[in-house]
Design a protein around this motif. Structure first.
Motif, PDB file in Angstrom:
ATOM      1  N   ALA A   1       0.828  -1.193   0.000  1.00  0.00           N
ATOM      2  CA  ALA A   1       0.000   0.000   0.000  1.00  0.00           C
ATOM      3  C   ALA A   1       0.871   1.254   0.000  1.00  0.00           C
ATOM      4  O   ALA A   1       0.550   2.228  -0.664  1.00  0.00           O
ATOM      5  CB  ALA A   1      -0.931  -0.006   1.197  1.00  0.00           C
ATOM      6  N   GLU A   2       1.980   1.202   0.750  1.00  0.00           N
ATOM      7  CA  GLU A   2       2.876   2.353   0.835  1.00  0.00           C
ATOM      8  C   GLU A   2       3.470   2.700  -0.530  1.00  0.00           C
ATOM      9  O   GLU A   2       3.511   3.871  -0.924  1.00  0.00           O
ATOM     10  CB  GLU A   2       3.999   2.036   1.835  1.00  0.00           C
ATOM     11  N   LEU A   3       3.915   1.677  -1.257  1.00  0.00           N
ATOM     12  CA  LEU A   3       4.486   1.924  -2.576  1.00  0.00           C
ATOM     13  C   LEU A   3       3.445   2.456  -3.554  1.00  0.00           C
ATOM     14  O   LEU A   3       3.735   3.337  -4.353  1.00  0.00           O
ATOM     15  CB  LEU A   3       5.090   0.638  -3.147  1.00  0.00           C
ATOM     16  N   LEU A   4       2.257   1.922  -3.490  1.00  0.00           N
ATOM     17  CA  LEU A   4       1.199   2.366  -4.390  1.00  0.00           C
ATOM     18  C   LEU A   4       0.836   3.824  -4.122  1.00  0.00           C
ATOM     19  O   LEU A   4       0.630   4.605  -5.056  1.00  0.00           O
ATOM     20  CB  LEU A   4      -0.022   1.465  -4.268  1.00  0.00           C
ATOM     21  N   LEU A   5       0.798   4.216  -2.871  1.00  0.00           N
ATOM     22  CA  LEU A   5       0.525   5.619  -2.531  1.00  0.00           C
ATOM     23  C   LEU A   5       1.643   6.524  -3.047  1.00  0.00           C
ATOM     24  O   LEU A   5       1.379   7.606  -3.588  1.00  0.00           O
ATOM     25  CB  LEU A   5       0.369   5.777  -1.019  1.00  0.00           C
ATOM     26  N   ALA A   6       2.883   6.092  -2.887  1.00  0.00           N
ATOM     27  CA  ALA A   6       4.013   6.874  -3.383  1.00  0.00           C
ATOM     28  C   ALA A   6       3.967   6.982  -4.902  1.00  0.00           C
ATOM     29  O   ALA A   6       4.236   8.048  -5.472  1.00  0.00           O
ATOM     30  CB  ALA A   6       5.327   6.237  -2.924  1.00  0.00           C
ATOM     31  N   LEU A   7       3.623   5.884  -5.564  1.00  0.00           N
ATOM     32  CA  LEU A   7       3.521   5.894  -7.025  1.00  0.00           C
ATOM     33  C   LEU A   7       2.440   6.857  -7.491  1.00  0.00           C
ATOM     34  O   LEU A   7       2.658   7.665  -8.397  1.00  0.00           O
ATOM     35  CB  LEU A   7       3.232   4.481  -7.530  1.00  0.00           C
ATOM     36  N   ARG A   8       1.289   6.788  -6.873  1.00  0.00           N
ATOM     37  CA  ARG A   8       0.199   7.704  -7.261  1.00  0.00           C
ATOM     38  C   ARG A   8       0.583   9.164  -7.025  1.00  0.00           C
ATOM     39  O   ARG A   8       0.238  10.043  -7.814  1.00  0.00           O
ATOM     40  CB  ARG A   8      -1.064   7.347  -6.495  1.00  0.00           C
TER      41      ARG A   8
END
Length: 93
Positions: A1-8
């Motif tokens: 979830a952390e990586l996906l938030l950073a990507l977005r």
């Protein structure tokens, strides 16, 4: 979830001239081998990333050193075959 938030978050800063064509997950295993799994997509969604991660993890039983999530994108009007990686977020495990 952390990586996906950073990507977005990073994607919000990318020019509207770019269109996301693929989402990918890249893993580096304990023996330093790298594997990438990707699928066609317009936005990175949690379900897609989970499925890609599951597929990548099936390629080795070794521990994971690095986990990356990213997108490939093409400029508007550019051929999709020329898509390039414009955003990638990496987490050391």
């Amino acid at each position: 979830a952390e990586l996906l938030l950073a990507l977005r978050s990073r994607l919000r800063r990318v020019s509207d001239d770019y269109i996301v064509t693929k989402v990918f997950v890249k893993l580096k295993f304990a023996d330093f081998r790298v594997t990438t799994v990707e699928c066609a997509a317009r936005t990175p969604e949690p379900q897609q990333v989970d499925a890609l991660l599951a597929g990548a993890l099936q390629r080795s039983e070794l521990a994971v050193r690095l986990l990356g999530v990213g997108v490939r994108a093409a400029r508007s009007g550019q051929r999709v075959a020329r898509a390039s990686t414009i955003v990638c977020c990496v987490l050391q495990v």
